[in-house]
Design a protein around this motif. Structure first.
Motif, PDB file in Angstrom:
ATOM      1  N   UNK A 194     -51.409 -32.182  49.539  1.00  0.00           N
ATOM      2  CA  UNK A 194     -51.766 -32.248  48.432  1.00  0.00           C
ATOM      3  C   UNK A 194     -50.126 -31.445  48.081  1.00  0.00           C
ATOM      4  N   UNK A 195     -49.647 -32.213  47.295  1.00  0.00           N
ATOM      5  CA  UNK A 195     -47.895 -31.799  46.467  1.00  0.00           C
ATOM      6  C   UNK A 195     -47.775 -32.144  44.984  1.00  0.00           C
ATOM      7  N   UNK A 196     -47.125 -30.215  44.874  1.00  0.00           N
ATOM      8  CA  UNK A 196     -46.989 -30.066  42.851  1.00  0.00           C
ATOM      9  C   UNK A 196     -46.721 -31.021  42.880  1.00  0.00           C
ATOM     10  N   UNK A 197     -46.504 -31.655  42.233  1.00  0.00           N
ATOM     11  CA  UNK A 197     -45.165 -31.571  41.031  1.00  0.00           C
ATOM     12  C   UNK A 197     -43.547 -31.127  40.319  1.00  0.00           C
ATOM     13  N   UNK A 198     -43.191 -31.364  39.729  1.00  0.00           N
ATOM     14  CA  UNK A 198     -42.063 -31.064  39.546  1.00  0.00           C
ATOM     15  C   UNK A 198     -41.501 -31.513  38.102  1.00  0.00           C
ATOM     16  N   UNK A 199     -41.332 -29.999  37.502  1.00  0.00           N
ATOM     17  CA  UNK A 199     -40.498 -30.762  35.560  1.00  0.00           C
ATOM     18  C   UNK A 199     -39.682 -29.293  35.275  1.00  0.00           C
ATOM     19  N   UNK A 200     -38.267 -29.455  35.589  1.00  0.00           N
ATOM     20  CA  UNK A 200     -37.094 -28.919  35.744  1.00  0.00           C
ATOM     21  C   UNK A 200     -35.892 -28.883  34.233  1.00  0.00           C
ATOM     22  N   UNK A 201     -35.793 -27.837  33.333  1.00  0.00           N
ATOM     23  CA  UNK A 201     -35.274 -28.272  32.494  1.00  0.00           C
ATOM     24  C   UNK A 201     -34.318 -26.494  32.661  1.00  0.00           C
ATOM     25  N   UNK A 202     -32.940 -26.682  32.042  1.00  0.00           N
ATOM     26  CA  UNK A 202     -32.104 -25.888  31.066  1.00  0.00           C
ATOM     27  C   UNK A 202     -32.150 -25.527  29.444  1.00  0.00           C
ATOM     28  N   UNK A 203     -32.488 -24.014  29.327  1.00  0.00           N
ATOM     29  CA  UNK A 203     -33.218 -23.530  28.667  1.00  0.00           C
ATOM     30  C   UNK A 203     -31.657 -22.838  27.994  1.00  0.00           C
ATOM     31  N   UNK A 204     -31.362 -22.893  26.061  1.00  0.00           N
ATOM     32  CA  UNK A 204     -30.197 -22.231  25.609  1.00  0.00           C
ATOM     33  C   UNK A 204     -30.454 -21.553  24.605  1.00  0.00           C
ATOM     34  N   UNK A 205     -30.196 -20.160  24.439  1.00  0.00           N
ATOM     35  CA  UNK A 205     -30.158 -19.628  23.375  1.00  0.00           C
ATOM     36  C   UNK A 205     -28.880 -19.299  22.987  1.00  0.00           C
ATOM     37  N   UNK A 206     -28.683 -19.760  21.365  1.00  0.00           N
ATOM     38  CA  UNK A 206     -27.584 -19.518  20.463  1.00  0.00           C
ATOM     39  C   UNK A 206     -28.188 -19.390  19.226  1.00  0.00           C
ATOM     40  N   UNK A 207     -26.667 -17.321  19.330  1.00  0.00           N
ATOM     41  CA  UNK A 207     -26.795 -17.004  18.426  1.00  0.00           C
ATOM     42  C   UNK A 207     -25.779 -16.479  17.286  1.00  0.00           C
ATOM     43  N   UNK A 208     -24.358 -16.327  17.723  1.00  0.00           N
ATOM     44  CA  UNK A 208     -23.312 -16.279  17.467  1.00  0.00           C
ATOM     45  C   UNK A 208     -22.167 -17.256  17.755  1.00  0.00           C
ATOM     46  N   UNK A 209     -20.931 -17.630  16.951  1.00  0.00           N
ATOM     47  CA  UNK A 209     -20.817 -18.572  16.656  1.00  0.00           C
ATOM     48  C   UNK A 209     -19.630 -17.871  18.496  1.00  0.00           C
ATOM     49  N   UNK A 210     -19.617 -16.481  18.536  1.00  0.00           N
ATOM     50  CA  UNK A 210     -18.749 -16.373  19.776  1.00  0.00           C
ATOM     51  C   UNK A 210     -18.744 -14.540  19.908  1.00  0.00           C
ATOM     52  N   UNK A 211     -18.484 -14.208  20.722  1.00  0.00           N
ATOM     53  CA  UNK A 211     -19.180 -13.196  21.625  1.00  0.00           C
ATOM     54  C   UNK A 211     -18.743 -11.750  20.494  1.00  0.00           C
ATOM     55  N   UNK A 212     -18.736 -10.800  20.405  1.00  0.00           N
ATOM     56  CA  UNK A 212     -18.736  -9.184  19.447  1.00  0.00           C
ATOM     57  C   UNK A 212     -18.353  -8.821  20.286  1.00  0.00           C
TER      58      UNK A 212
END
Length: 446
Positions: A194-212
């Motif tokens: 038995x082998x499990x399959x895979x789903x992988x991804x990158x999640x990005x969270x953005x809140x500001x135009x630039x760091x403050x």
């Protein structure tokens, strides 16, 4: 050849095989973007050299679109004999944090009968076990032999899947040996069913135009890192069970490790509870698992007093056999979006999918493997599952439904694959090659 002659030939070939494995592990064949491609091509060249040394009459490197070359070899079947396809991969995981290695990752080191180095187990041991088993026959193979060695399994292996789907006759066989798994412990024979399959991804969270500046804006400006932490924390409950709707638990019809065995193998720190609930075999081999495998955030050493504008995480979902990895990814991504606080922007990129696999355990090839493994190890193998995924296996199963797929190898649960201080036990490598050679001879008689 008699079983005794096969055992002697494999044992006699071990010194040469260990030298070959040592040379191969010294090549940093990391096929991830950003790593030197020359080393991957050098490993492909050495793989071709090794397969030629077995007496296979046809060996070639095959271009794979968007990837590194596969190495293919074949020998025709004697009249009336079946054909067996042998699979492994020559690429390896990155070394990671070199300071955590007790010996240099790409300077293979022999200690107490174990060879240490990145790829020593996963999966250069698989390649060498094929080579060692084939050399025992000195070019007079009892079955038809096909070999395909992949060059980018650890990163985006689905590229070889597409190649195989377009060229099925190249790899068509009656039985397929995938030497990219192993036993629960050294000397404890097992076949991965038995082998499990895979789903992988990158999640990005953005809140500001630039760091403050956190002194001027902290307390009102939305912190992307804090938002990401809250999003990721929502994936599991306080017990460690998955909270994502649509990802039910599964059941593994076999025996898994005890909690004591698992804690020892995994190196769980005293006083720390295991994640989740229910039988370990179900959690490890038949149910979904979600892991955060990487973060793009400021390091502690390089931290400044700032409210972060953006933060990223790599999320990996292990998918039970028979379940749809695409649907699983959609369920997890949907949950993450719903869990995002403050109306923050959530973007998902770099998705990779791979299907799981569940074997039929009652065929002629499996019977021959059971006999071979019993002779090599002194006892019959048991069925186990694997929480990992091998993308090409599901493709083989789809293209060749009548073929038996046999997963075993020289890795074991303490081999530290994908981790610092990876190693392979050389006696286990020998037993794996003996098993394969005995299988080829036995299967030919059927």
């Amino acid at each position: 050849m008699t079983p005794e002659e096969i055992e002697y030939a494999v044992s006699a070939g071990m010194p040469r095989a260990v030298e070959d494995l040592t040379r191969l592990v010294a090549i940093p064949s990391v096929a991830f973007p950003g790593h030197p491609e020359e080393a991957v091509h050098a490993a492909a060249a050495m793989t071709e050299e090794l397969l030629r040394s077995t007496g296979l009459p046809h060996v070639q490197r095959i271009p794979v679109e968007g990837s590194f070359p596969a190495v293919y070899a074949e020998a025709p079947a004697p009249p009336g004999a079946p054909t067996v396809l042998l699979y492994a991969h020559y690429d390896v995981q990155p070394a990671g944090d070199e300071s955590l290695w007790r010996t240099p990752a790409f300077s293979p080191t022999l200690i107490d009968g174990r060879l240490y180095g990145r790829g020593a187990a996963d999966d250069k041991s698989g390649l060498i076990s094929h080579v060692l088993a084939l050399r025992a026959f000195q070019g007079r193979f009892p079955v038809g032999v096909k070999v395909i060695i992949e060059g980018q399994e650890e990163y985006a292996g689905e590229r070889l899947e597409r190649f195989v789907e377009r060229n099925p006759e190249l790899v068509r066989a009656d039985a397929i040996i995938v030497a990219d798994t192993g036993n629960p412990a050294v000397g404890d024979p097992a076949v991965t069913t038995s082998l499990r399959g895979l789903a992988a991804f990158t999640v990005e969270v953005r809140t500001l135009k630039e760091a403050l500046h956190s002194g001027s804006f902290g307390g009102a400006a939305p912190d992307a890192l804090a938002a990401l932490i809250r999003v990721l924390a929502s994936l599991h409950d306080d017990n460690g069970d998955i909270r994502v709707p649509g990802l039910p638990r599964g059941v593994f019809l076999g025996t898994g490790p005890s909690e004591e065995e698992f804690r020892a193998t995994a190196g769980v720190v005293d006083g720390v509870a295991l994640s989740g609930s229910g039988p370990l075999a179900d959690r490890l081999w038949a149910s979904y698992a979600i892991t955060v495998t990487g973060l793009d955030v400021p390091t502690v050493r390089g931290a400044v007093n700032a409210v972060q504008a953006v933060a990223r995480a790599r999320v990996t979902v292990r998918v039970p056999p028979g379940s749809d990895p695409s649907a699983a990814a959609a369920d997890v991504v949907g949950h993450l979006r719903r869990a995002a606080p403050w109306g923050v922007q959530v973007q998902v990129t770099d998705q990779v999918l791979g299907s799981g696999y569940l074997a039929d355990t009652g065929g002629r090839a499996r019977s021959a493997l059971n006999r071979a493994m019993k002779r090599a190890y002194g006892r019959s193998p048991r069925d186990i599952g694997s929480g990992g995924s091998i993308p090409l296996v599901a493709t083989f199963a789809k293209l060749f439904p009548a073929a038996e797929i046999l997963l075993f190898g020289a890795e074991d649960e303490e081999a530290a694959i994908h981790a610092p201080n990876e190693r392979v036990d050389l006696q286990e490598l020998c037993r794996t090659a003996v098993t394969e050679a005995l299988f080829l001879a036995d299967y030919a008689e059927l």
